[in-house]
Design an enzyme around this catalytic site. Sequence first.
Site, PDB file in Angstrom:
ATOM      1  N   THR A 232      -0.475   3.508   0.136  1.00  0.00           N
ATOM      2  CA  THR A 232       0.757   3.140   0.837  1.00  0.00           C
ATOM      3  C   THR A 232       1.854   4.145   0.501  1.00  0.00           C
ATOM      4  O   THR A 232       1.565   5.228  -0.003  1.00  0.00           O
ATOM      5  CB  THR A 232       1.160   1.683   0.512  1.00  0.00           C
ATOM      6  OG1 THR A 232       2.203   1.269   1.399  1.00  0.00           O
ATOM      7  CG2 THR A 232       1.632   1.524  -0.927  1.00  0.00           C
ATOM      8  N   ASN A 233       3.097   3.842   0.786  1.00  0.00           N
ATOM      9  CA  ASN A 233       4.208   4.757   0.503  1.00  0.00           C
ATOM     10  C   ASN A 233       5.462   3.976   0.101  1.00  0.00           C
ATOM     11  O   ASN A 233       5.436   2.746   0.042  1.00  0.00           O
ATOM     12  CB  ASN A 233       4.464   5.661   1.723  1.00  0.00           C
ATOM     13  CG  ASN A 233       4.809   4.846   2.944  1.00  0.00           C
ATOM     14  OD1 ASN A 233       5.803   4.125   2.968  1.00  0.00           O
ATOM     15  ND2 ASN A 233       3.975   4.932   3.969  1.00  0.00           N
ATOM     16  N   ARG A 234       6.547   4.686  -0.120  1.00  0.00           N
ATOM     17  CA  ARG A 234       7.750   4.080  -0.703  1.00  0.00           C
ATOM     18  C   ARG A 234       8.682   3.405   0.295  1.00  0.00           C
ATOM     19  O   ARG A 234       9.790   3.019  -0.062  1.00  0.00           O
ATOM     20  CB  ARG A 234       8.568   5.148  -1.428  1.00  0.00           C
ATOM     21  CG  ARG A 234       7.922   5.659  -2.670  1.00  0.00           C
ATOM     22  CD  ARG A 234       8.855   6.634  -3.355  1.00  0.00           C
ATOM     23  NE  ARG A 234       8.215   7.247  -4.504  1.00  0.00           N
ATOM     24  CZ  ARG A 234       8.100   6.656  -5.695  1.00  0.00           C
ATOM     25  NH1 ARG A 234       8.604   5.458  -5.871  1.00  0.00           N
ATOM     26  NH2 ARG A 234       7.502   7.284  -6.672  1.00  0.00           N
TER      27      ARG A 234
ATOM     28  N   ALA B 136       7.135   3.851   8.282  1.00  0.00           N
ATOM     29  CA  ALA B 136       6.510   4.985   7.590  1.00  0.00           C
ATOM     30  C   ALA B 136       5.005   4.736   7.628  1.00  0.00           C
ATOM     31  O   ALA B 136       4.429   4.113   6.726  1.00  0.00           O
ATOM     32  CB  ALA B 136       7.022   5.057   6.158  1.00  0.00           C
TER      33      ALA B 136
END
Length: 215
Positions: free
Chosen positions: A21-23, A89
């Site tokens: 995943t991402n921030r 995102a």
Amino acid sequence: MRLLITAGPTREAIDPVRFLTNRSSGKMGYALAETAVAKGHEVILISGPVNLEAPTGLAELVSIESAREMFEAVRDRIDGCEAAIFCAAVADYRPVNSPDRKIKKTEDSLTLELEKTEDILGSARSGFGFSGILVGFAAETHDLAKYASGKLEKKGCDLVVANDVSRRDIGFDTDRNEVQLFFADGRRETLPVQTKAGIGQKLVEIIEGLVKGQR
Ligand code: C5P
């Protein structure tokens, strides 16, 4: 107007208990949705996993996890929308294989093979036949203007909202943001550092203007 907004990160399964995943916190997308609802627009919010309360009064909230699920949710709902804002995102890559059983710690090293996910923004025009106002986001650590204007053209956007995620005071997982706007007609504008709610308000006004111009 009827508006589709994507928000938050996606999760790409490695096995049943792990994911990539991402921030992204989803704050920018939720701020946009909140403002748009408050201004009386019909809002479909398609969201990855976030720790945020959805605004009340949405036309629809679609909760998804993976890029593929977000792609399908957008594909099935974008028709009839006057504007689509792709704030999510989305993971660019996902594991090729995601076994049904947890991967055990048997080897000293483990190689994950990744494949590209669906390009949702890039599918809006050619794949989904969307002819409304298309807004993309660009989060970059360098060469912001170059990537943002490239995206504007390649993906057929009317507007790209770019932010510099190398700065720790704004952007990912913070309450404030500063963005640069790149319009299809070559205009550029900076919205200086302010809360994401403030940016959301300005962006909704700008998108309302773009929709009016298209009518
Ligand atoms: O290429 P990049 O990921 O920086 O592009 C960001 C923009 O494209 C955002 O608007 C994001 O929501 C959208 N995007 C998408 N599908 C992907 C990757 C990004 O819609 N697979």
